[in-house]
Design a protein around this motif. Sequence first.
Motif, PDB file in Angstrom:
ATOM      1  N   VAL A   7       0.846  -1.197   0.000  1.00  0.00           N
ATOM      2  CA  VAL A   7       0.000   0.000   0.000  1.00  0.00           C
ATOM      3  C   VAL A   7       0.880   1.245   0.000  1.00  0.00           C
ATOM      4  N   VAL A  60       2.649  -3.899   3.534  1.00  0.00           N
ATOM      5  CA  VAL A  60       3.974  -3.284   3.483  1.00  0.00           C
ATOM      6  C   VAL A  60       3.890  -1.964   2.722  1.00  0.00           C
ATOM      7  N   THR A  98      11.945   1.691  -5.872  1.00  0.00           N
ATOM      8  CA  THR A  98      10.806   1.339  -5.024  1.00  0.00           C
ATOM      9  C   THR A  98      10.578  -0.172  -5.054  1.00  0.00           C
ATOM     10  N   LEU A 102      10.729  -2.783  -1.886  1.00  0.00           N
ATOM     11  CA  LEU A 102       9.543  -3.568  -1.534  1.00  0.00           C
ATOM     12  C   LEU A 102       9.827  -5.069  -1.686  1.00  0.00           C
ATOM     13  N   THR A 116      -0.892  -5.912  -5.287  1.00  0.00           N
ATOM     14  CA  THR A 116      -0.718  -4.467  -5.460  1.00  0.00           C
ATOM     15  C   THR A 116      -1.909  -3.943  -6.254  1.00  0.00           C
ATOM     16  N   ALA A 117      -1.996  -2.617  -6.380  1.00  0.00           N
ATOM     17  CA  ALA A 117      -2.947  -2.045  -7.336  1.00  0.00           C
ATOM     18  C   ALA A 117      -2.232  -1.972  -8.683  1.00  0.00           C
ATOM     19  N   THR A 118      -2.978  -1.700  -9.742  1.00  0.00           N
ATOM     20  CA  THR A 118      -2.355  -1.683 -11.064  1.00  0.00           C
ATOM     21  C   THR A 118      -1.478  -0.457 -11.249  1.00  0.00           C
ATOM     22  N   SER A 120      -0.409   3.542  -9.097  1.00  0.00           N
ATOM     23  CA  SER A 120      -0.691   4.436  -7.993  1.00  0.00           C
ATOM     24  C   SER A 120      -1.418   5.667  -8.530  1.00  0.00           C
ATOM     25  N   VAL A 128       5.621  -0.893 -10.963  1.00  0.00           N
ATOM     26  CA  VAL A 128       6.176  -1.448  -9.725  1.00  0.00           C
ATOM     27  C   VAL A 128       5.769  -2.918  -9.543  1.00  0.00           C
TER      28      VAL A 128
HETATM   29  N1  LIG Z   1       6.043   3.266  -1.957  1.00  0.00           N
HETATM   30  C1  LIG Z   1       5.223   2.212  -2.092  1.00  0.00           C
HETATM   31  N2  LIG Z   1       4.885   1.480  -1.004  1.00  0.00           N
HETATM   32  C2  LIG Z   1       4.060   0.398  -1.117  1.00  0.00           C
HETATM   33  N3  LIG Z   1       3.519   0.009  -2.270  1.00  0.00           N
HETATM   34  C3  LIG Z   1       3.818   0.699  -3.387  1.00  0.00           C
HETATM   35  C4  LIG Z   1       4.686   1.836  -3.375  1.00  0.00           C
HETATM   36  N4  LIG Z   1       4.800   2.308  -4.631  1.00  0.00           N
HETATM   37  C5  LIG Z   1       4.031   1.505  -5.406  1.00  0.00           C
HETATM   38  N5  LIG Z   1       3.437   0.541  -4.664  1.00  0.00           N
HETATM   39  C6  LIG Z   1       2.505  -0.520  -5.122  1.00  0.00           C
HETATM   40  O1  LIG Z   1       2.580  -0.665  -6.528  1.00  0.00           O
HETATM   41  C7  LIG Z   1       1.353  -0.252  -7.132  1.00  0.00           C
HETATM   42  C8  LIG Z   1       1.623   0.441  -8.449  1.00  0.00           C
HETATM   43  O2  LIG Z   1       2.357   1.621  -8.217  1.00  0.00           O
HETATM   44  P1  LIG Z   1       3.115   2.433  -9.340  1.00  0.00           P
HETATM   45  O3  LIG Z   1       3.803   1.418 -10.207  1.00  0.00           O
HETATM   46  O4  LIG Z   1       4.042   3.316  -8.590  1.00  0.00           O
HETATM   47  O5  LIG Z   1       2.076   3.183 -10.114  1.00  0.00           O
HETATM   48  C9  LIG Z   1       0.697   0.626  -6.085  1.00  0.00           C
HETATM   49  O6  LIG Z   1      -0.694   0.705  -6.239  1.00  0.00           O
HETATM   50  C10 LIG Z   1       1.092  -0.094  -4.794  1.00  0.00           C
HETATM   51  O7  LIG Z   1       0.283  -1.243  -4.577  1.00  0.00           O
END
Ligand SMILES: Nc1ncnc2c1ncn2[C@@H]1O[C@H](COP(=O)(O)O)[C@@H](O)[C@H]1O
Lengths: 257, 325
Positions: A7, A60, A98, A102, A116-118, A120, A128
């Motif tokens: 998260v 986490v 990142t 993680l 994770t979500a797709t 942020s 990520v």
């Molecule tokens: N700093 C972070 N801490 C924890 N989870 C992360 C973080 N950055 C990204 N995620 C996870 O990766 C997903 C996609 O993020 P992103 O690729 O940054 O758009 C997010 O929705 C989170 O589930």
Amino acid sequence: MKVVVCVKQIPDPNTTGQLDPQTHFLKREGVEVVMDPGDEFGVEAALQLVETNGGEVTVVSMGPERGLDAVRKALAMGAAKGILISDEGLRGSDALTTARVLAAAIKREGFDLVITATESTDGYTGVVPQAIAELLDVPAVTFAKSVELDGSTLKVKRQTEAGYDLVEASLPAVLSVTAGVNEPRYPSLKGIMGAKSKPLDRLTPADLDLAGVGGASAGQTITEVASAPERAAGEVIRDEGDGAKRIADFLVQRKVI
Amino acid sequence: MALGKVWVFADIDAGKPAPVALELLTKARTLSDTVEAVAFSKDAEAAAAELGAHGAGTLYAATDPAYGEVLLGSPAADALAALVAEHKPDLLLFGMTYDGRDVAGRLAAKLGVPVIANGLDVSADDGVTVSTSIFGATLNVATKFGGGAPAIAIIRPKSFAAESSGGAAAKVVPITTPVDEKHRRAKVVDRVADVATGPKLEEAPVVISGGRGLGDPKNFELLEQLAQAIGNAAVGASRAVVDAGWVPYSMQVGQTGKTVKPSVYIAVGISGAMQHTVGMKGAKAIVAINKDENAPIFKLADLGVVGDVLKIVPQLVDEVKARKG
Ligand SMILES: Nc1ncnc2c1ncn2[C@@H]1O[C@H](COP(=O)(O)O)[C@@H](O)[C@H]1O
Ligand SMILES: Cc1cc2nc3c(=O)[nH]c(=O)nc-3n(C[C@H](O)[C@H](O)[C@H](O)COP(=O)(O)OP(=O)(O)OC[C@H]3O[C@@H](n4cnc5c(N)ncnc54)[C@H](O)[C@@H]3O)c2cc1C
């Protein structure tokens, strides 16, 4: 089954975010920080999976101390344990950094499934999850719009440009869920009270043998920030029975009819 | 030119390259004299002519059907890593598609090189810089790649217009890396397409999108009628009505949906939240119908009509029919 949910804490998406003009970092002062609304779907998916299949959910998050609120919210929703990785040096980390941090924390914790979500809501890089999967050497089942676990086989409807793919994957795996995959629950009062006594690990990159990793080691730097050009507004009329006619005239003028 | 070699990852569907691949090739021609495409699809070879006509001199093609039986990210990243080591491109461009993101994300982690996503433009004057827009497209941010080659950028569809270079068909070079057992951990057992009629949302010259202001799912029928009357028009939607289950996600326009750039975009009962407008504000002209004169959508509209969509849309169908005779 051990499920780890990632998260992220982000500036409240209902306010327009700002970057510090000097450092190009996200301005955090005076901005409410919340759990990324997209990640609520991940927490909910994890809780539903352990409720039907047994097991435990660990959440986490990598981010500043204030991110504790995001972790606590997931604990209040029902996660059993939290991990927060904080360090001043992590500011300005890119997607790959990142993912490294993680992945190291997830590995240390142990997992059958990472959720994770797709993407942020603030960064919107959306790579990520795939990078974490590569670093953990497991499949990344991405863009899930529905999730089922059948024994140790994950059955997922994966969003595609045309519709969806039916995907089956073995555990361990990384799963990224789209908004709308489920109906995230609200933390109950009991959950909120209980969250305070749940175990919470606070780590730094050094604890993960990643000392020095962070913004400084990021392979990219922001060189310029500028306001996007605004589209000029045109004519706004009130419909007095001739609104449809005016639109049809406009379509003719634009040569689309 | 600024870069020695630029590669474009091409999504291929039934032998046709995705439009974004042609857009990226067009851009790549301005960055380097050596532009090449990479594709993972059993009918990749059928795309060699079109990819070549947009600037790809070579097409590295993995035509083993096994790539289509699994999630592409992991086997394609492995194959690409080997190919990158051999040919040393300076920049890899991916369209922001589902598979593109999966492959790019894994590849970046595998190679330990940075990846910049959600790009709207890329330049290579002094190092490679990618522009993105954040906070609902209110801010434009330029990010420059630091160490580690190749640079990997993921670019949103419709960021560039595809233009033919008149080039010959790309020379096909087979990718022979097999899909090993490890990649079979995530299998695609079926592919399901939402039923769609008429032109594609991303390609239609007129897009009519409906939002919560339509009041009821069945009122989307009015938009279908309007699309029929106009002809060559597609119907889209805001996320509010997709989340409510009125229409499928494939119709969603916006930050987490599709980007469209039609000649005319008609927003029907849509408030104009930033996350929606980011997907349509590149339209040549915008028409909005909304009963609230303060709706933010009117700030972008070339023609805004304050009124009731349920009254105006049926009248508009008649007006359009009358003008078309
Ligand atoms: N700093 C972070 N801490 C924890 N989870 C992360 C973080 N950055 C990204 N995620 C996870 O990766 C997903 C996609 O993020 P992103 O690729 O940054 O758009 C997010 O929705 C989170 O589930
Ligand atoms: C991370 C994130 C990503 C998002 N991604 C997207 C995305 O990709 N696409 C997207 O669209 N949204 C997206 N959203 C949601 C977005 O913020 C808005 O909530 C959504 O666009 C609102 O949809 P709407 O305009 O249909 O509904 P509303 O905001 O409820 O607007 C309905 C409008 O209809 C008008 N209206 C009502 N009745 C009538 C009538 N009879 N006649 C005329 N007008 C009427 C109202 O005045 C109102 O302006 C995202 C949000 C987040 C947080």
